[in-house]
Design a protein around this motif. Structure first.
Motif, short mmCIF file in Angstrom:
data_model
loop_
_atom_site.label_atom_id
_atom_site.label_comp_id
_atom_site.label_asym_id
_atom_site.label_seq_id
_atom_site.Cartn_x
_atom_site.Cartn_y
_atom_site.Cartn_z
N PRO A 177 -45.08 83.60 40.56
CA PRO A 177 -45.11 82.92 41.87
C PRO A 177 -45.37 83.92 43.00
O PRO A 177 -45.08 85.11 42.88
CB PRO A 177 -43.70 82.31 41.98
N ASP A 178 -45.91 83.41 44.09
CA ASP A 178 -46.29 84.28 45.22
C ASP A 178 -45.09 85.07 45.76
O ASP A 178 -45.22 86.24 46.12
CB ASP A 178 -46.90 83.43 46.34
N GLY A 179 -43.93 84.42 45.85
CA GLY A 179 -42.75 85.11 46.38
C GLY A 179 -42.37 86.32 45.56
O GLY A 179 -41.99 87.37 46.10
N LEU A 180 -42.47 86.22 44.24
CA LEU A 180 -42.14 87.34 43.36
C LEU A 180 -43.23 88.40 43.39
O LEU A 180 -42.95 89.60 43.31
CB LEU A 180 -41.92 86.83 41.94
N GLN A 181 -44.47 87.98 43.54
CA GLN A 181 -45.57 88.94 43.63
C GLN A 181 -45.41 89.87 44.83
O GLN A 181 -45.72 91.06 44.75
CB GLN A 181 -46.91 88.20 43.76
N LYS A 182 -44.93 89.33 45.94
CA LYS A 182 -44.78 90.14 47.15
C LYS A 182 -43.77 91.26 46.96
O LYS A 182 -43.80 92.27 47.67
CB LYS A 182 -44.35 89.25 48.32
N MET A 183 -42.87 91.10 46.02
CA MET A 183 -41.88 92.14 45.75
C MET A 183 -42.56 93.43 45.28
O MET A 183 -42.08 94.53 45.57
CB MET A 183 -40.90 91.63 44.69
N GLY A 184 -43.67 93.29 44.56
CA GLY A 184 -44.37 94.47 44.06
C GLY A 184 -45.62 94.84 44.83
O GLY A 184 -46.07 95.98 44.77
N ASN A 185 -46.21 93.87 45.54
CA ASN A 185 -47.49 94.11 46.22
C ASN A 185 -47.47 93.77 47.71
O ASN A 185 -48.45 94.05 48.40
CB ASN A 185 -48.60 93.28 45.57
N GLY A 186 -46.39 93.16 48.18
CA GLY A 186 -46.37 92.65 49.55
C GLY A 186 -46.10 93.71 50.60
O GLY A 186 -45.59 94.79 50.31
N PHE A 187 -46.45 93.37 51.85
CA PHE A 187 -46.22 94.23 53.00
C PHE A 187 -45.44 93.46 54.06
O PHE A 187 -45.44 92.22 54.06
CB PHE A 187 -47.55 94.71 53.60
N LEU A 188 -44.79 94.19 54.94
CA LEU A 188 -44.08 93.54 56.04
C LEU A 188 -45.06 92.80 56.93
O LEU A 188 -46.20 93.26 57.13
CB LEU A 188 -43.33 94.59 56.86
N PRO A 189 -44.66 91.65 57.49
CA PRO A 189 -45.59 90.87 58.33
C PRO A 189 -45.85 91.54 59.67
O PRO A 189 -45.08 92.38 60.14
CB PRO A 189 -44.84 89.54 58.51
N GLU A 190 -46.96 91.16 60.28
CA GLU A 190 -47.28 91.65 61.62
C GLU A 190 -46.38 90.97 62.66
O GLU A 190 -46.00 89.82 62.49
CB GLU A 190 -48.75 91.34 61.95
N ASN A 199 -46.57 97.31 64.16
CA ASN A 199 -45.44 97.54 65.06
C ASN A 199 -44.09 97.64 64.35
O ASN A 199 -43.27 98.49 64.67
CB ASN A 199 -45.38 96.42 66.11
N ILE A 200 -43.86 96.77 63.37
CA ILE A 200 -42.57 96.79 62.67
C ILE A 200 -42.40 98.10 61.91
O ILE A 200 -41.31 98.68 61.87
CB ILE A 200 -42.46 95.58 61.72
N THR A 201 -43.49 98.58 61.31
CA THR A 201 -43.42 99.85 60.58
C THR A 201 -43.10 101.00 61.53
O THR A 201 -42.30 101.89 61.20
CB THR A 201 -44.76 100.12 59.87
N LEU A 253 -49.20 106.96 58.97
CA LEU A 253 -50.18 106.63 57.93
C LEU A 253 -50.01 105.20 57.45
O LEU A 253 -50.98 104.45 57.31
CB LEU A 253 -50.05 107.60 56.76
N LEU A 254 -48.76 104.80 57.19
CA LEU A 254 -48.52 103.43 56.72
C LEU A 254 -48.82 102.41 57.83
O LEU A 254 -49.38 101.35 57.56
CB LEU A 254 -47.06 103.29 56.27
N ALA A 255 -48.45 102.76 59.07
CA ALA A 255 -48.65 101.82 60.18
C ALA A 255 -50.13 101.64 60.51
O ALA A 255 -50.51 100.63 61.11
CB ALA A 255 -47.91 102.30 61.41
N SER A 256 -50.96 102.60 60.14
CA SER A 256 -52.38 102.48 60.43
C SER A 256 -53.13 101.72 59.34
O SER A 256 -54.34 101.49 59.46
CB SER A 256 -53.00 103.87 60.59
N TYR A 257 -52.43 101.33 58.26
CA TYR A 257 -53.06 100.53 57.20
C TYR A 257 -52.51 99.10 57.27
O TYR A 257 -52.80 98.37 58.20
CB TYR A 257 -52.82 101.19 55.84
N LYS A 258 -51.70 98.69 56.33
CA LYS A 258 -51.14 97.35 56.32
C LYS A 258 -49.67 97.32 56.70
O LYS A 258 -49.06 96.26 56.69
CB LYS A 258 -51.31 96.71 54.93
N GLY A 259 -49.12 98.49 56.97
CA GLY A 259 -47.69 98.55 57.26
C GLY A 259 -46.89 98.99 56.05
O GLY A 259 -47.44 99.34 55.00
N ALA A 260 -45.58 98.95 56.18
CA ALA A 260 -44.70 99.39 55.10
C ALA A 260 -44.67 98.35 53.98
O ALA A 260 -44.46 97.16 54.25
CB ALA A 260 -43.29 99.62 55.64
N PRO A 261 -44.84 98.77 52.73
CA PRO A 261 -44.67 97.84 51.60
C PRO A 261 -43.23 97.34 51.51
O PRO A 261 -42.29 98.07 51.86
CB PRO A 261 -45.04 98.68 50.38
#
Length: 414
Positions: A177-190, A199-201, A253-261
């Protein structure tokens, strides 16, 4: 006493080099401080050198924002396992079953969510319970029946690998499921205003920076209050500057990509929580006690069997968490998942400063050891080094780390 020190200070300076605050004096202070704290700073310096070398050899690709993010995602489950393994090794034991248990928990999660449509939060909790049960069974056999941990966990390695094959019937099962996938591949939202960074990162990086600096200053003051040896002031300031630079670099570096995983937040909570337990809690001191000198710990009233039991129960929970992360990252459960994970976790602990005899090691050391292996893997992949030579290099790195530990002990003893 103060008069004697004042009188001796000028005489200690060689002719023509008076003025103890000069460059030579600062260099000597730093060098002497590094010698006294070689175990603490040795692998941290080695990690920095490895990063610099691969940054040069890869033409700057190692520290590209995308690659740094991938480095975190690719090594997150090994770092989770390394935290638990460090506690096991400090207590004077070993756990060979964590790789197979990781695979079994991933398979169990796939069966629950894919075949039986169990909601992923419920499946996550059930998987952690399975890990706790597996760890507690092994802990009971080791602590209360006295079976050596090597034998128990070797049997567990074979048992859980076989159960994984049975559970998956030799097939790969997914997707999750998508919710479990985000645990390994997801990033914090904008969130927040439109900027060129996440910004959050950035906010989390600033909070982490303040927390670490305050914690370092508090630890130093507390050591001084108890008349314990502390690093020279100049070396301590240099250490703070290095920490600030490292945190700011990774944050930007993380903030300039997708943010913190998301998994980086999980790791952060684990590092802070387990670091506090091992430094300040009674349970942490008892782990060091039974690993450093078991007979003395028993005479001091430490319940060694209970501590050992909970150390392996904890290892089972962390192995389950790592299993969920790796399965979510791959978006599938495989019978071959988790191969050699136990070796990577053990190597990370020893590279990070753990001792074969037990009683020595830190949670941060396990993270540093895991990052050393992670950067080696990532850098060699970027350079297209074959897997055969990668194994050779990692083996030499482990041998060098353990050899350094033996040399450091002998030097300290002499």
């Amino acid at each position: 006493m103060s008069t004697d020190v004042t009188d001796k200070s000028p005489a200690a300076a060689p002719p023509g080099k008076s003025g103890g605050a000069g460059e030579g004096s600062l260099f000597q202070l730093v060098l002497s401080g590094l010698r006294r704290n070689m175990r603490q700073y040795g692998m941290l310096i080695a990690l920095g050198l490895i990063v610099v070398l691969f940054q040069v050899w890869t033409g700057g690709d190692l520290l590209l924002p995308r690659n740094v993010s991938n480095l975190v995602l690719q090594n997150s489950y090994i770092l989770i396992l390394a935290i638990g393994m460090m506690l096991v090794i400090i207590a004077g034991h070993i756990d060979l079953s964590v790789g197979s248990l990781t695979a079994f928990v991933g398979a169990f999660a796939a069966v629950l969510t894919v075949q039986h449509d169990v909601a992923w939060p419920v499946a996550l909790m059930l998987c952690l319970v399975v890990g706790a049960v597996a760890g507690s069974v092994q802990g009971f056999l080791i602590a209360y029946l006295g079976i050596p941990s090597f034998i128990v966990t070797l049997a567990g390695m074979l048992l859980f690998r076989g159960l994984t094959e049975i559970l998956l019937e030799g097939q790969t099962l997914g997707p999750f499921p998508d919710g479990l996938q985000k645990m390994g591949n997801g990033f914090l939202p904008e969130a927040g205003p439109e900027t060129n960074y996440h910004n959050i990162t950035l906010l989390l990086g600033i909070v982490l920076l303040v927390f670490v600096v305050v914690q370092e200053i508090r630890d130093r003051k507390r050591q001084q209050e108890f008349s314990l040896d502390v690093a020279p002031r100049n070396l301590f300031l240099l250490k703070l500057v290095a920490i600030v630079a490292a945190i700011l670099t990774v944050t930007m570096l993380l903030a300039s990509y997708k943010g913190a995983p998301i998994v980086l937040l999980i790791l952060g909570v684990l590092v802070v929580g387990y670091g506090y337990v091992m430094r300040n809690a009674v349970f942490g001191r008892h782990i060091y006690a039974i690993g450093g000198n078991l007979p003395a710990a028993k005479l001091s009233g430490v319940k060694d069997k209970k501590v050992t039991f909970y150390v392996f129960l904890n290892m089972g929970v962390l192995a389950a968490l790592a299993g969920l992360v790796v399965a979510a990252r791959l978006n599938a459960a495989s019978p071959k998942a988790g191969l050699n994970f136990e070796l990577e976790a053990i190597a990370s602990s020893f590279i990070g400063g753990a001792s074969m005899s037990g009683g020595v090691g830190t949670v941060l050391g396990a993270i540093i050891g895991g990052l050393v292996l992670g950067v080696l893997n990532n850098g060699m992949n970027l350079l297209s080094v074959g897997t055969d030579w990668q194994q050779v290099i990692k083996g030499l790195a482990l041998l060098a780390a353990v050899g350094f530990d033996v040399w450091n002990k002998r030097k300290s003893g002499s």
